[in-house]
Scaffold this motif. Structure first.
Motif, mmCIF file in Angstrom:
data_model
loop_
_atom_site.group_PDB
_atom_site.id
_atom_site.type_symbol
_atom_site.label_atom_id
_atom_site.label_comp_id
_atom_site.label_asym_id
_atom_site.label_seq_id
_atom_site.Cartn_x
_atom_site.Cartn_y
_atom_site.Cartn_z
ATOM 1 N N ASN A 270 45.022 55.103 40.556
ATOM 2 C CA ASN A 270 45.323 53.811 39.946
ATOM 3 C C ASN A 270 46.645 53.283 40.443
ATOM 4 O O ASN A 270 46.763 52.145 40.868
ATOM 5 C CB ASN A 270 45.467 53.996 38.433
ATOM 6 C CG ASN A 270 44.214 53.617 37.719
ATOM 7 O OD1 ASN A 270 43.363 52.995 38.310
ATOM 8 N ND2 ASN A 270 44.124 54.001 36.477
ATOM 9 N N LEU B 207 40.631 49.051 48.982
ATOM 10 C CA LEU B 207 39.732 48.876 47.841
ATOM 11 C C LEU B 207 39.822 47.446 47.319
ATOM 12 O O LEU B 207 38.802 46.785 47.085
ATOM 13 C CB LEU B 207 40.107 49.866 46.749
ATOM 14 C CG LEU B 207 39.192 50.027 45.543
ATOM 15 C CD1 LEU B 207 39.456 51.373 44.895
ATOM 16 C CD2 LEU B 207 39.346 48.962 44.503
ATOM 17 N N LEU C 232 25.564 48.120 41.142
ATOM 18 C CA LEU C 232 26.454 47.022 40.742
ATOM 19 C C LEU C 232 26.804 46.124 41.925
ATOM 20 O O LEU C 232 26.888 44.905 41.777
ATOM 21 C CB LEU C 232 27.727 47.579 40.111
ATOM 22 C CG LEU C 232 27.571 48.105 38.691
ATOM 23 C CD1 LEU C 232 28.838 48.797 38.234
ATOM 24 C CD2 LEU C 232 27.242 46.971 37.733
ATOM 25 N N PHE D 73 45.644 42.246 38.556
ATOM 26 C CA PHE D 73 44.709 41.999 39.646
ATOM 27 C C PHE D 73 43.980 40.671 39.468
ATOM 28 O O PHE D 73 43.039 40.382 40.209
ATOM 29 C CB PHE D 73 43.707 43.136 39.764
ATOM 30 C CG PHE D 73 44.322 44.378 40.335
ATOM 31 C CD1 PHE D 73 44.704 44.421 41.661
ATOM 32 C CD2 PHE D 73 44.539 45.480 39.546
ATOM 33 C CE1 PHE D 73 45.294 45.546 42.182
ATOM 34 C CE2 PHE D 73 45.122 46.613 40.068
ATOM 35 C CZ PHE D 73 45.511 46.639 41.390
ATOM 36 N N TYR E 297 36.930 46.265 38.892
ATOM 37 C CA TYR E 297 36.512 45.356 39.950
ATOM 38 C C TYR E 297 35.004 45.161 39.950
ATOM 39 O O TYR E 297 34.504 44.116 40.354
ATOM 40 C CB TYR E 297 36.984 45.868 41.312
ATOM 41 C CG TYR E 297 38.211 45.143 41.775
ATOM 42 C CD1 TYR E 297 38.160 43.791 42.071
ATOM 43 C CD2 TYR E 297 39.425 45.787 41.881
ATOM 44 C CE1 TYR E 297 39.285 43.108 42.467
ATOM 45 C CE2 TYR E 297 40.558 45.111 42.280
ATOM 46 C CZ TYR E 297 40.478 43.768 42.571
ATOM 47 O OH TYR E 297 41.587 43.089 42.956
ATOM 48 N N LEU E 298 34.266 46.203 39.511
ATOM 49 C CA LEU E 298 32.811 46.066 39.523
ATOM 50 C C LEU E 298 32.309 45.316 38.305
ATOM 51 O O LEU E 298 31.268 44.677 38.350
ATOM 52 C CB LEU E 298 32.157 47.448 39.593
ATOM 53 C CG LEU E 298 32.310 48.133 40.938
ATOM 54 C CD1 LEU E 298 31.714 49.511 40.908
ATOM 55 C CD2 LEU E 298 31.651 47.312 42.025
ATOM 56 N N LEU E 299 33.014 45.406 37.180
ATOM 57 C CA LEU E 299 32.505 44.805 35.943
ATOM 58 C C LEU E 299 33.076 43.430 35.658
ATOM 59 O O LEU E 299 32.454 42.642 34.965
ATOM 60 C CB LEU E 299 32.814 45.719 34.755
ATOM 61 C CG LEU E 299 31.782 46.782 34.438
ATOM 62 C CD1 LEU E 299 32.154 47.492 33.161
ATOM 63 C CD2 LEU E 299 30.399 46.175 34.299
ATOM 64 N N VAL F 194 39.250 53.917 37.379
ATOM 65 C CA VAL F 194 39.354 52.802 36.437
ATOM 66 C C VAL F 194 39.359 51.460 37.158
ATOM 67 O O VAL F 194 38.663 50.520 36.779
ATOM 68 C CB VAL F 194 40.638 52.966 35.597
ATOM 69 C CG1 VAL F 194 40.832 51.792 34.688
ATOM 70 C CG2 VAL F 194 40.565 54.233 34.790
ATOM 71 N N ILE F 195 40.122 51.400 38.242
ATOM 72 C CA ILE F 195 40.267 50.110 38.923
ATOM 73 C C ILE F 195 38.959 49.672 39.537
ATOM 74 O O ILE F 195 38.590 48.497 39.518
ATOM 75 C CB ILE F 195 41.380 50.225 39.981
ATOM 76 C CG1 ILE F 195 42.680 50.456 39.240
ATOM 77 C CG2 ILE F 195 41.422 49.021 40.862
ATOM 78 C CD1 ILE F 195 43.874 49.899 39.861
ATOM 79 N N LEU F 196 38.212 50.656 40.055
ATOM 80 C CA LEU F 196 36.905 50.337 40.636
ATOM 81 C C LEU F 196 35.990 49.780 39.557
ATOM 82 O O LEU F 196 35.286 48.789 39.764
ATOM 83 C CB LEU F 196 36.322 51.616 41.236
ATOM 84 C CG LEU F 196 35.181 51.428 42.212
ATOM 85 C CD1 LEU F 196 35.657 50.637 43.395
ATOM 86 C CD2 LEU F 196 34.661 52.776 42.656
#
Lengths: 468, 374
Positions: free
Chosen positions: B310, B328, B26, A411, A248-250, A243-245
């Motif tokens: 998470n 990350l 992306l 974040f 961060y990507l969107l 989810v966090i990725l």
């Protein structure tokens, strides 16, 4: 005239109320102990009644703080009393809703039975409190004594109850009730205003995700085969994405610049109108005249909202020009998209599983024999019968979405950093956490209580709907 | 069993390729590349210079080709820089001089960013990607991505190990105790605790725990608010709060699942039979109920691991513990493409593997599920 004194937690009234509360708590604990002893087999008469009386006394003692805050002059009942007075419209509205719901609970179906159970009452009370606070503070401008963005010099990291310099008369606005944050803004006002953001974004984003999950899950479960295989693979792909990725990507400025979130939003925001159109058309297929009469206005309205939401001034989808009702900042659009993305696959799996089970029922076979279209069977036969688990899941999901929004804020993604939403406030407050904890703890507790309320509500709903 | 395993592995590989491609796409969108060019070759360069820099550094070719190179199935690109020196993906290590010292690099271009020695152009391998073990170069940490990721994973493994040690036994105990006698006072109290912890995300419990146990506000300074020192030397003072923060959130969910499973098992006919046989309650629970009640929680614990990821990111950020999650955040926040890709690969593979392990484990533990025809 002397400037207002700093407020203590319970003020002058606390001299009476604090010992009373301590006594009530002690009595309640004692009564609980008695009941426990009675359950274990000791002969203790009237233990049940003792618990009820002591519980009533405890509630009365807690209520007294609020009453004292409203009745006594400003500041006499301390911070607790002042907050209770600021929240007076919320208490009144909450009281009205709860009393009427409780009085008519036998006529209100599932909702009434949920109100009847104690867990349901607590959960519903917490959720109602935040919903009404959001409305009163955000839409009516009632609760917050200060502007959530205004800065008062000298109140940086001020402790709770600090007086605002330069304000002579004690009254709303003369104190920072829960202290000031690192930029000298009022923590209480920010938390209250933040609830409005949460109350707007969380249910809407959840609804988008649920709508997408329903729209894809029904055909996957009903038709099976290749449709199912392809959609399930896609859902598992999204589920496997951390989810966090994804956030961060969107939700980064660079990605926002490409317009990708806006394009995704154009797709996801189209789901509710499509769902409504399918609902109406599959029902009224045989009477095109009526179908048009119903669908036309509804779709026109939804289409307008859709284009207002997706189109931004000067963007490629800016088809409305001056008719555009509101502009969502691209950051907020990306928040909607990413939260809907995270929610949709889980709802998809749930709906697919329910459909697999329900499609073998007799009423589905009857509808098929009548010659109804497959969308009619899915939307008007299967979906209404899957509503129980979907409502429970929806409750839990709004809580989960609230957590996700907080994560985004934590974040510093999506919403602007000065936004008073709870995640961003926690993020801003955590830097000085070990010295001045209050700016971060207050929104943290707010978020916790809302999510807890939603979870309890879901528990009560599940229990009550299982009794059918 | 073997066929099922092979098929699941095939699906897993497909999913991994698809997901890494999405991440690659992306992270390689034009604005990201432009930001790299500006940070590497100077912030004030013109649009044309950006395009030229990207062209010279191999970013100018189609996305699919670059993805193939990154994966290591296509030969790495080769080209010339401004001075006529050969450069390319697989020479990256060796062309240190040619990398930053192009004609357009301004005075603000950073220090040299590559290990000293690399392969000669003639000896360089044709392919160098993920499959060959070359994960790329991290611009933020100035180190091989492989090393950065491995270091982060090492720290996180330590954290996770302690989290699982704390979380699993306490969650199972909580769930079994609550589900043993459904509806009892103990059940209600423990269920209340489980609901409360499940409603508390890590950033809330972390903040509250620090405020209570590590701040000057309450005066209790039992633990540290930062876990940076725990990377070398984990003690009760610096490691308790991060571990507790992650464990609390997962614990509520696992405990609820265990409770539901236990409550269901306790109503089963064979439990009544065991009771009627005259066994004590303790023996019924330990001998007959427990094993069957733990099937469902097993899969839940496995599926919980991606969710813990998470929590790991949040907690490592909050407590400044430089593990995988912290890496990350650093990679994503600083647009470190190679590092972000490496981190994504690891996390995607972890998630997919735990999904498969949970399916297979469920099938192995539950005799009602037949294997073979899948």
């Amino acid at each position: 005239m002397t400037p207002p004194e700093p407020l203590t937690w319970t003020g002058a009234a606390g001299a009476v109320l604090d010992p009373a509360l301590a006594l009530a708590v002690a009595g309640f604990v004692l009564a609980l102990g008695l009941r426990g002893a009675a359950r274990l087999g000791l002969r203790v008469g009237g233990a049940e009644r003792a618990v009820r009386v002591a519980g009533g006394l405890l509630a009365a003692a807690i209520l007294a703080y609020g009453v004292a805050g409203v009745v006594l002059p400003w500041g006499m009942a301390g911070i607790v009393g002042a907050m209770a007075r600021q929240l007076l419209p919320v208490w009144v509205a909450m009281g009205v809703v709860l009393i009427f719901s409780y009085a008519w609970r036998s006529k209100l179906g599932l909702y009434g039975r949920m109100i009847g159970s104690p867990i349901g009452r607590i959960g519903f009370g917490l959720v109602l409190f935040w919903a009404l606070t959001a409305l009163a503070a955000g839409a009516l401008g009632l609760v917050a004594p200060h502007d959530p963005l205004s800065v008062v010099s000298g109140l940086r990291n001020a402790p709770p109850g600090a007086p605002v310099p330069g304000v002579a008369a004690p009254g709303p606005g003369s104190h920072y009730l829960l202290g000031g944050d690192a930029l000298a803004r009022d923590v209480f006002s920010r938390v209250v205003q933040g609830s409005w953001i949460v109350a707007q974004v969380a249910p809407l984003a959840t609804a988008l995700g649920v709508a997408a999950g329903v729209l894809l899950g029904l055909p996957a479960g009903y038709h099976g085969g290749r449709v199912d295989a392809a959609l399930s693979f896609l859902a598992n792909l999204v589920l496997a994405f951390p989810v966090i990725l994804l956030f961060y990507l969107l939700v980064t400025p660079e990605i926002l610049a490409t317009g990708l979130p806006t394009a995704l939003a154009a797709g996801i925001f189209a789901v509710p109108p499509v769902l409504v159109a399918l609902l109406a058309w599959s029902r009224l297929r045989t009477e095109p005249g009526r179908a048009l009469a119903v669908l036309g206005p509804v779709l026109a309205g939804m289409g307008w909202l859709y284009l207002s939401a997706v189109g931004e001034a000067g963007g490629r989808l800016d088809l409305l020009g001056r008719l555009d009702l509101f502009d969502l900042p691209p950051g907020l659009l990306a928040v909607f998209v990413s939260v809907a993305f995270v929610n949709a696959p889980t709802v998809f799996r749930l709906v697919r599983g329910l459909t697999l089970d329900l499609r073998t029922r007799d009423y589905v076979a009857a509808a098929q024999t009548r010659g109804e279209s497959s969308w009619h069977v899915m939307l008007w036969e299967i979906l209404p019968n899957a509503r129980g688990p979907l409502i429970v899941d929806g409750c839990l999901r709004i809580g989960y979405t609230t957590i996700l929004l907080g994560t985004l804020g934590f974040f510093g993604l999506g919403l602007p950093p000065e936004s008073p939403d709870w995640g961003s406030t926690i993020n801003a407050g955590r830097r000085l956490l070990s010295v001045h904890p209050h700016p971060a703890v207050v929104p943290a507790v707010a978020l916790l209580s809302l999510v807890l309320g939603l979870n309890l509500l879901a528990d009560a709903l599940r229990e009550e709907s299982l009794k059918d | 069993m073997l066929r099922l395993l092979l098929r699941r592995l095939g699906v897993l590989l497909g999913a991994a390729v698809a997901l890494t491609f999405v991440v690659f796409w992306l992270t390689n969108l034009p604005p990201n590349l432009e930001r790299i060019a500006r940070s590497e070759a100077g912030t004030r360069i013109s649009e044309a210079e950006v395009a030229g820099w990207l062209e010279r550094n191999g970013y100018g070719r189609p996305l699919l080709v670059r993805y193939g190179e990154w994966l290591g199935v296509l030969p790495g690109w080769v080209g010339m820089d401004g001075d006529g020196n050969p450069r390319g993906r697989c020479l990256r290590a060796g062309d240190g001089a040619g990398r930053d010292a192009g004609p357009e690099s301004g005075p603000e271009s950073g220090p040299e960013s590559g290990p000293e020695s690399g392969p000669e152009p003639a000896e360089a391998p044709a392919r160098c990607g993920l499959l060959q073990g070359d994960w790329g170069w991290s611009r933020v940490f100035q180190a091989e991505v492989r090393d950065v990721v491995a270091r982060g994973l090492g720290h996180t493994a330590k954290l996770m190990a302690w989290v699982l040690v704390v979380m699993v036994p306490s969650a199972l105990l909580l769930g079994v105790l609550a589900g043993m006698r459904e509806g009892s006072g103990l059940d209600r109290a423990l269920s209340g605790v489980a609901v409360l912890t499940a409603a508390t995300p890590e950033y809330v419990s972390g903040v509250v725990l620090v405020a209570v146990f590590a701040s000057s506000a309450t005066g209790l300074r039992w633990f540290n608010g930062s876990a940076t020192s725990a990377m070398e030397d984990a003690t009760l003072a610096n490691f308790t709060l991060p571990v507790l923060t992650i464990a609390l959130y997962g614990m509520g969910y696992v405990a609820r699942m265990t409770r539901a499973a236990m409550a269901e098992v306790m109503t089963a006919p064979y439990i009544r039979a065991a009771r009627l046989k005259g066994l004590s309650f303790r023996q019924v629970v330990l001998r007959h109920a427990l094993r069957n009640a733990l099937i469902a929680p097993f899969t839940v614990v496995m599926l919980q691991i991606p969710w813990l990821l998470n929590g790991v990111v949040i907690v490592e950020t909050l407590f400044n513990y430089k593990g995988f999650g912290w890496t990350l955040v650093e990679a994503a926040g600083n647009n470190d493409i190679d590092l972000l890709l490496g981190v994504s690969v690891v996390s995607v593979v972890v998630v997919l593997l735990t999904q498969m392990a949970s399916d297979l484990g469920y099938a192995l533990l539950n005799p009602r599920i037949r294997l073979g025809r899948g």
